[in-house]
Design a protein around this motif. Structure first.
Motif, PDB file in Angstrom:
ATOM      1  N   THR A 272     -10.753  20.272  -7.127  1.00  0.00           N
ATOM      2  CA  THR A 272     -11.035  19.927  -8.439  1.00  0.00           C
ATOM      3  C   THR A 272     -11.925  18.491  -8.546  1.00  0.00           C
ATOM      4  O   THR A 272     -11.640  17.466  -7.915  1.00  0.00           O
ATOM      5  CB  THR A 272      -9.796  19.497  -9.538  1.00  0.00           C
ATOM      6  OG1 THR A 272      -9.015  20.699  -9.454  1.00  0.00           O
ATOM      7  CG2 THR A 272     -10.173  19.183 -10.825  1.00  0.00           C
ATOM      8  N   MET A 273     -13.041  18.639  -9.018  1.00  0.00           N
ATOM      9  CA  MET A 273     -13.983  17.634  -9.231  1.00  0.00           C
ATOM     10  C   MET A 273     -14.116  17.200 -10.746  1.00  0.00           C
ATOM     11  O   MET A 273     -14.648  17.946 -11.468  1.00  0.00           O
ATOM     12  CB  MET A 273     -15.537  18.072  -8.706  1.00  0.00           C
ATOM     13  CG  MET A 273     -15.408  18.505  -7.146  1.00  0.00           C
ATOM     14  SD  MET A 273     -17.032  19.100  -6.465  1.00  0.00           S
ATOM     15  CE  MET A 273     -16.853  20.569  -7.392  1.00  0.00           C
ATOM     16  N   THR A 274     -13.615  16.031 -11.003  1.00  0.00           N
ATOM     17  CA  THR A 274     -13.736  15.542 -12.337  1.00  0.00           C
ATOM     18  C   THR A 274     -14.883  14.436 -12.607  1.00  0.00           C
ATOM     19  O   THR A 274     -14.680  13.444 -11.609  1.00  0.00           O
ATOM     20  CB  THR A 274     -12.253  14.739 -12.782  1.00  0.00           C
ATOM     21  OG1 THR A 274     -11.374  15.944 -12.401  1.00  0.00           O
ATOM     22  CG2 THR A 274     -12.513  14.272 -14.079  1.00  0.00           C
TER      23      THR A 274
ATOM     24  N   ARG B 183     -13.881  23.194 -10.918  1.00  0.00           N
ATOM     25  CA  ARG B 183     -12.794  23.723  -9.959  1.00  0.00           C
ATOM     26  C   ARG B 183     -13.260  24.579  -9.006  1.00  0.00           C
ATOM     27  O   ARG B 183     -13.841  25.529  -9.399  1.00  0.00           O
ATOM     28  CB  ARG B 183     -11.548  24.210 -10.865  1.00  0.00           C
ATOM     29  CG  ARG B 183     -10.840  22.938 -11.686  1.00  0.00           C
ATOM     30  CD  ARG B 183      -9.624  23.435 -12.245  1.00  0.00           C
ATOM     31  NE  ARG B 183      -8.679  23.773 -11.244  1.00  0.00           N
ATOM     32  CZ  ARG B 183      -7.767  24.729 -11.246  1.00  0.00           C
ATOM     33  NH1 ARG B 183      -7.717  25.424 -12.493  1.00  0.00           N
ATOM     34  NH2 ARG B 183      -6.743  24.925 -10.308  1.00  0.00           N
ATOM     35  N   LEU B 184     -13.082  24.372  -7.895  1.00  0.00           N
ATOM     36  CA  LEU B 184     -13.290  25.607  -6.830  1.00  0.00           C
ATOM     37  C   LEU B 184     -11.923  26.124  -6.717  1.00  0.00           C
ATOM     38  O   LEU B 184     -10.784  25.479  -5.972  1.00  0.00           O
ATOM     39  CB  LEU B 184     -13.748  25.238  -5.370  1.00  0.00           C
ATOM     40  CG  LEU B 184     -15.255  24.720  -5.749  1.00  0.00           C
ATOM     41  CD1 LEU B 184     -15.894  23.722  -6.821  1.00  0.00           C
ATOM     42  CD2 LEU B 184     -16.091  24.167  -4.123  1.00  0.00           C
TER      43      LEU B 184
ATOM     44  N   ASP C 218     -15.185  23.368 -16.646  1.00  0.00           N
ATOM     45  CA  ASP C 218     -14.643  23.002 -17.957  1.00  0.00           C
ATOM     46  C   ASP C 218     -13.746  24.080 -18.705  1.00  0.00           C
ATOM     47  O   ASP C 218     -13.870  24.572 -19.806  1.00  0.00           O
ATOM     48  CB  ASP C 218     -15.907  22.435 -19.001  1.00  0.00           C
ATOM     49  CG  ASP C 218     -16.492  20.922 -18.815  1.00  0.00           C
ATOM     50  OD1 ASP C 218     -15.646  20.378 -17.981  1.00  0.00           O
ATOM     51  OD2 ASP C 218     -17.516  20.685 -19.088  1.00  0.00           O
ATOM     52  N   GLY C 219     -13.345  24.891 -17.626  1.00  0.00           N
ATOM     53  CA  GLY C 219     -12.387  26.099 -18.197  1.00  0.00           C
ATOM     54  C   GLY C 219     -13.380  27.252 -18.300  1.00  0.00           C
ATOM     55  O   GLY C 219     -12.526  28.295 -18.732  1.00  0.00           O
ATOM     56  N   LEU C 220     -14.385  27.239 -18.121  1.00  0.00           N
ATOM     57  CA  LEU C 220     -15.207  28.426 -18.214  1.00  0.00           C
ATOM     58  C   LEU C 220     -15.590  29.138 -17.071  1.00  0.00           C
ATOM     59  O   LEU C 220     -16.090  28.559 -15.844  1.00  0.00           O
ATOM     60  CB  LEU C 220     -16.589  28.103 -19.142  1.00  0.00           C
ATOM     61  CG  LEU C 220     -16.339  27.459 -20.656  1.00  0.00           C
ATOM     62  CD1 LEU C 220     -17.676  26.964 -21.065  1.00  0.00           C
ATOM     63  CD2 LEU C 220     -15.646  28.254 -21.576  1.00  0.00           C
ATOM     64  N   ASN C 221     -15.473  30.599 -17.144  1.00  0.00           N
ATOM     65  CA  ASN C 221     -15.815  31.239 -15.911  1.00  0.00           C
ATOM     66  C   ASN C 221     -17.194  31.846 -15.927  1.00  0.00           C
ATOM     67  O   ASN C 221     -17.695  32.089 -17.118  1.00  0.00           O
ATOM     68  CB  ASN C 221     -14.934  32.343 -15.578  1.00  0.00           C
ATOM     69  CG  ASN C 221     -13.653  31.853 -15.324  1.00  0.00           C
ATOM     70  OD1 ASN C 221     -13.144  31.168 -14.409  1.00  0.00           O
ATOM     71  ND2 ASN C 221     -12.478  32.382 -16.016  1.00  0.00           N
ATOM     72  N   ALA C 222     -17.979  32.022 -14.817  1.00  0.00           N
ATOM     73  CA  ALA C 222     -19.256  32.735 -15.036  1.00  0.00           C
ATOM     74  C   ALA C 222     -19.324  34.198 -15.287  1.00  0.00           C
ATOM     75  O   ALA C 222     -20.213  34.721 -15.823  1.00  0.00           O
ATOM     76  CB  ALA C 222     -19.975  32.594 -13.313  1.00  0.00           C
TER      77      ALA C 222
END
Length: 148
Positions: free
Chosen positions: A90-92, A104-105, A138-142
């Protein structure tokens, strides 16, 4: 939407990033990068031009450069068979007067380790290549409807 020029405000720099690997914060991470892509298939039928495309196949990968001490801590936390273990990174990104962003990876596994050293004053580094299930921003998926 970003507005330029930014007066009396900040932009992210590398010191704005907090790196969390499976719940443990690491400061000795020199670099983190990731890519994700969606490769649609082409539908042509009997035509030379495209008549459609499929949704495609999603893929993601990443890499990290960590200092030798943090590498030892990461693999100790993962344990024996560390290249077979799955973890999240997780990169914040946060700074004064800038909205926080989180990447998040998810479902990472180490696929390649490159280390070594050379004479000089620079600290020893280890490069890690990562297989990644997905990247979440930000909680969104591709891609909608992801399973993991």
């Amino acid at each position: 939407m970003a507005t330029y020029p930014l007066i009396n405000g900040n932009k992210y720099d590398y010191s704005s990033i907090e790196i969390d690997i499976d719940g443990t914060l690491f400061t000795g991470v020199k670099e983190v990068s990731f890519t994700q892509g969606l490769e649609p298939g082409e539908v042509r039928g009997t035509r030379a031009e495209l008549i459609g495309r499929t949704r495609g196949e999603y893929s993601a990968e990443g890499s990290m450069v960590v200092y030798a001490e943090e590498y030892a801590e990461i693999i100790a936390a993962l344990g024996d068979g560390f290249m077979e273990k799955s973890f999240s990174v997780t990169m914040t990104y946060s700074d004064t007067n800038v909205p926080t962003q989180v990447n998040r990876l998810i479902g990472c596994r180490i696929t390649n380790v490159e280390g070594g050293g050379s004479q000089g004053t620079d600290p020893l580094e280890v490069s890690l290549d990562l297989s990644v299930f997905r990247v979440e921003t930000d909680g969104l998926n591709a891609v909608s409807g992801m399973l993991t």
